[in-house]
Design a protein around this motif. Structure first.
Motif, PDB file in Angstrom:
ATOM      1  N   THR A 134       0.839  -1.196   0.000  1.00  0.00           N
ATOM      2  CA  THR A 134       0.000   0.000   0.000  1.00  0.00           C
ATOM      3  C   THR A 134       0.875   1.247   0.000  1.00  0.00           C
ATOM      4  O   THR A 134       1.799   1.346   0.809  1.00  0.00           O
ATOM      5  CB  THR A 134      -0.915   0.011   1.247  1.00  0.00           C
ATOM      6  N   PRO A 135       0.624   2.211  -0.882  1.00  0.00           N
ATOM      7  CA  PRO A 135       1.385   3.463  -0.842  1.00  0.00           C
ATOM      8  C   PRO A 135       1.276   4.110   0.526  1.00  0.00           C
ATOM      9  O   PRO A 135       0.210   4.056   1.163  1.00  0.00           O
ATOM     10  CB  PRO A 135       0.715   4.322  -1.928  1.00  0.00           C
ATOM     11  N   PRO A 136       2.346   4.738   1.025  1.00  0.00           N
ATOM     12  CA  PRO A 136       2.322   5.322   2.376  1.00  0.00           C
ATOM     13  C   PRO A 136       1.145   6.261   2.624  1.00  0.00           C
ATOM     14  O   PRO A 136       0.576   6.256   3.712  1.00  0.00           O
ATOM     15  CB  PRO A 136       3.664   6.055   2.457  1.00  0.00           C
ATOM     16  N   ARG A 137       0.758   7.016   1.614  1.00  0.00           N
ATOM     17  CA  ARG A 137      -0.316   7.988   1.818  1.00  0.00           C
ATOM     18  C   ARG A 137      -1.681   7.320   1.987  1.00  0.00           C
ATOM     19  O   ARG A 137      -2.644   7.969   2.398  1.00  0.00           O
ATOM     20  CB  ARG A 137      -0.375   8.958   0.641  1.00  0.00           C
ATOM     21  N   ARG A 138      -1.768   6.020   1.654  1.00  0.00           N
ATOM     22  CA  ARG A 138      -3.044   5.318   1.750  1.00  0.00           C
ATOM     23  C   ARG A 138      -3.069   4.306   2.890  1.00  0.00           C
ATOM     24  O   ARG A 138      -4.072   3.615   3.069  1.00  0.00           O
ATOM     25  CB  ARG A 138      -3.310   4.561   0.437  1.00  0.00           C
ATOM     26  N   ARG A 139      -1.983   4.193   3.645  1.00  0.00           N
ATOM     27  CA  ARG A 139      -1.914   3.128   4.647  1.00  0.00           C
ATOM     28  C   ARG A 139      -2.915   3.315   5.779  1.00  0.00           C
ATOM     29  O   ARG A 139      -3.443   2.343   6.323  1.00  0.00           O
ATOM     30  CB  ARG A 139      -0.494   3.036   5.198  1.00  0.00           C
ATOM     31  N   GLY A 140      -3.180   4.551   6.155  1.00  0.00           N
ATOM     32  CA  GLY A 140      -4.158   4.769   7.215  1.00  0.00           C
ATOM     33  C   GLY A 140      -5.533   4.287   6.807  1.00  0.00           C
ATOM     34  O   GLY A 140      -6.227   3.586   7.561  1.00  0.00           O
ATOM     35  N   LEU A 141      -5.953   4.640   5.597  1.00  0.00           N
ATOM     36  CA  LEU A 141      -7.269   4.235   5.110  1.00  0.00           C
ATOM     37  C   LEU A 141      -7.351   2.725   4.935  1.00  0.00           C
ATOM     38  O   LEU A 141      -8.328   2.084   5.352  1.00  0.00           O
ATOM     39  CB  LEU A 141      -7.572   4.943   3.793  1.00  0.00           C
ATOM     40  N   VAL A 142      -6.331   2.128   4.320  1.00  0.00           N
ATOM     41  CA  VAL A 142      -6.346   0.683   4.076  1.00  0.00           C
ATOM     42  C   VAL A 142      -6.296  -0.092   5.391  1.00  0.00           C
ATOM     43  O   VAL A 142      -7.020  -1.076   5.579  1.00  0.00           O
ATOM     44  CB  VAL A 142      -5.173   0.281   3.161  1.00  0.00           C
ATOM     45  N   GLY A 143      -5.434   0.361   6.324  1.00  0.00           N
ATOM     46  CA  GLY A 143      -5.400  -0.291   7.629  1.00  0.00           C
ATOM     47  C   GLY A 143      -6.739  -0.197   8.328  1.00  0.00           C
ATOM     48  O   GLY A 143      -7.218  -1.156   8.952  1.00  0.00           O
ATOM     49  N   GLY A 144      -7.396   0.956   8.218  1.00  0.00           N
ATOM     50  CA  GLY A 144      -8.715   1.112   8.814  1.00  0.00           C
ATOM     51  C   GLY A 144      -9.737   0.182   8.201  1.00  0.00           C
ATOM     52  O   GLY A 144     -10.570  -0.406   8.905  1.00  0.00           O
TER      53      GLY A 144
END
Length: 402
Positions: A134-144
């Motif tokens: 996952t690109p770093p900028r999307r990790r929060g959303l994907v982890g959520g």
């Protein structure tokens, strides 16, 4: 996705996130939390005595601990995608096996342990693999998105399981849960990342975790201690402690579960905006305030707020800790190893705290004391995070302001 692709496409990221969500929902939501609403029927329908049913719950927790400890090592011998598929199938099989009531306690103990083991492996192996692509900028959303599976399991089990029992009894309830698990397994089957050269989660050496990551693991365990009073005693506190009855207590539990559905995504979006470090500190403050509410007030509205905030962070804190590990750790193997230790720290702290709180409550019958200890644990986690904030990263450079 070919091995030559420098970055995963949005479609691959979404498919991997869906696979991670399904794995968390199957391994933790259905394999673990669906047992709670089944418990009263198992006792009332004379499948097991109250003590035996409680031991089956302990078997699941023991299996989860085993999976958290051993799951990462299993990737040395089995490719991660195959391991994850196998664990999801094992969860479905374990639920189906429990539909046979005449095979005795040992049979159920074995399969409840197996379900817990699968859940532990799915948590420690699946989440790091998905975030690695996952690109770093999307990790929060994907982890959520992934950890929403925990909350959905809490909320859905309280609604679906009673309906299944009413429809066809406990046997069909177990079969129904197995069928849903198998369907989610098939949905996730081809979603796991395939570029295993870049996603390798098999640590070739036991390098040290470093002070920042070690502090984070301690904070995560302390956070678990702080949330156990809500997970164990919330319904009983509202029903008996406040004298509002079981219906009111169940309503607070539904709020707890619904908040747990949205908590991981909201926490992830917050981290994407302000950084995982700042979001983690804010989360500690919010949780401490929420857990403190039953200590200072018995007003129904504030207890509802406490239930919602605590419920949101039961899975939501995992989103923040996993993202923070990816900020602090130098690469895939270190990240996977650190997340495995974090999952073990959470499970072990939760188990020890549950026993300690139960013993203390049996001696004092004092609900506010339990919540007060929870507040102290979370505040200690915040203090540890602030104290570790000035340390340097494992790579030797200054830590990110995030």
């Amino acid at each position: 996705m070919s091995h030559d692709d420098p970055l995963p496409s949005s479609g691959h990221v979404l498919h991997a996130a869906l696979a991670g969500f399904s794995a968390v929902l199957v391994g933790n939501g259905l394999g673990r939390f669906a047992y709670t609403p089944l418990l009263p029927a198992l006792i009332s329908d004379h499948w097991f005595s109250p003590s035996a049913a409680a031991y089956l719950g302990a078997a699941n927790l023991a299996g989860y601990l085993a999976g958290a400890v051993l799951g990462h090592a299993a990737t040395r011998y089995i490719r991660p995608a195959r391991l994850l598929r196998g664990m999801m199938v094992l969860t479905a099989v374990s639920l189906l096996a429990c539909a046979e009531r005449d095979l005795g306690f040992a049979w159920f103990f074995l399969w409840r342990f197996a379900a817990g083991y699968a859940g532990g492996v799915l948590m420690v192996v699946g989440a790091p693999i998905v975030l690695s692509t996952t690109p770093p900028r999307r990790r929060g959303l994907v982890g959520g998105m992934m950890f929403t599976g925990v909350g959905l399991g809490i909320a859905a089990s309280g609604i679906i399981v009673p309906q299944l029992i009413e429809w066809g009894g406990l046997e069909r309830a177990w079969v129904g849960l197995a069928a849903v698990s198998l369907l989610l397994t098939l949905l996730a089957w081809n979603g796991w990342p395939r570029d295993e050269r870049r996603i390798d989660v098999m640590p070739p050496a036991r390098a040290g975790l470093g002070l920042p990551v070690s502090a984070l693991l301690a904070e995560y365990g302390l956070n678990a201690v702080g949330l156990v009073p809500h997970m164990l005693f919330l319904v009983d506190y509202v029903a008996r402690g406040l004298g509002q009855g079981l219906e009111a207590g169940a309503s607070d539990w539904v709020v707890f579960g619904v908040a747990a559905v949205f908590g991981p995504v909201l926490a992830g979006q917050l981290a994407d905006r302000i950084g995982f470090r700042a979001a983690l500190r804010l989360a500690f403050c919010a949780q401490a305030a929420a857990v403190a509410l039953p200590v200072v007030t018995s007003a129904s509205g504030w207890i509802l707020v406490s239930s919602a905030v605590a419920g949101a962070f039961v899975p939501g804190i995992s989103t923040l800790v996993l993202g923070r590990i990816h900020e602090l750790s130098p690469g895939g193997p270190a990240q996977g190893r650190a997340w495995g230790h974090a999952t073990t720290a959470w499970a072990l702290a939760q188990a020890v705290a549950a026993y300690g709180y139960s013993y203390l409550f049996g001696r004092t019958d004092n609900y506010p004391l339990l919540f007060g200890i929870g507040v102290a644990a979370i505040m200690l986690a915040l203090g540890l995070e602030l104290a570790a904030g000035g340390s340097r990263s494992p790579q030797g450079g200054p830590r990110s302001p995030r």
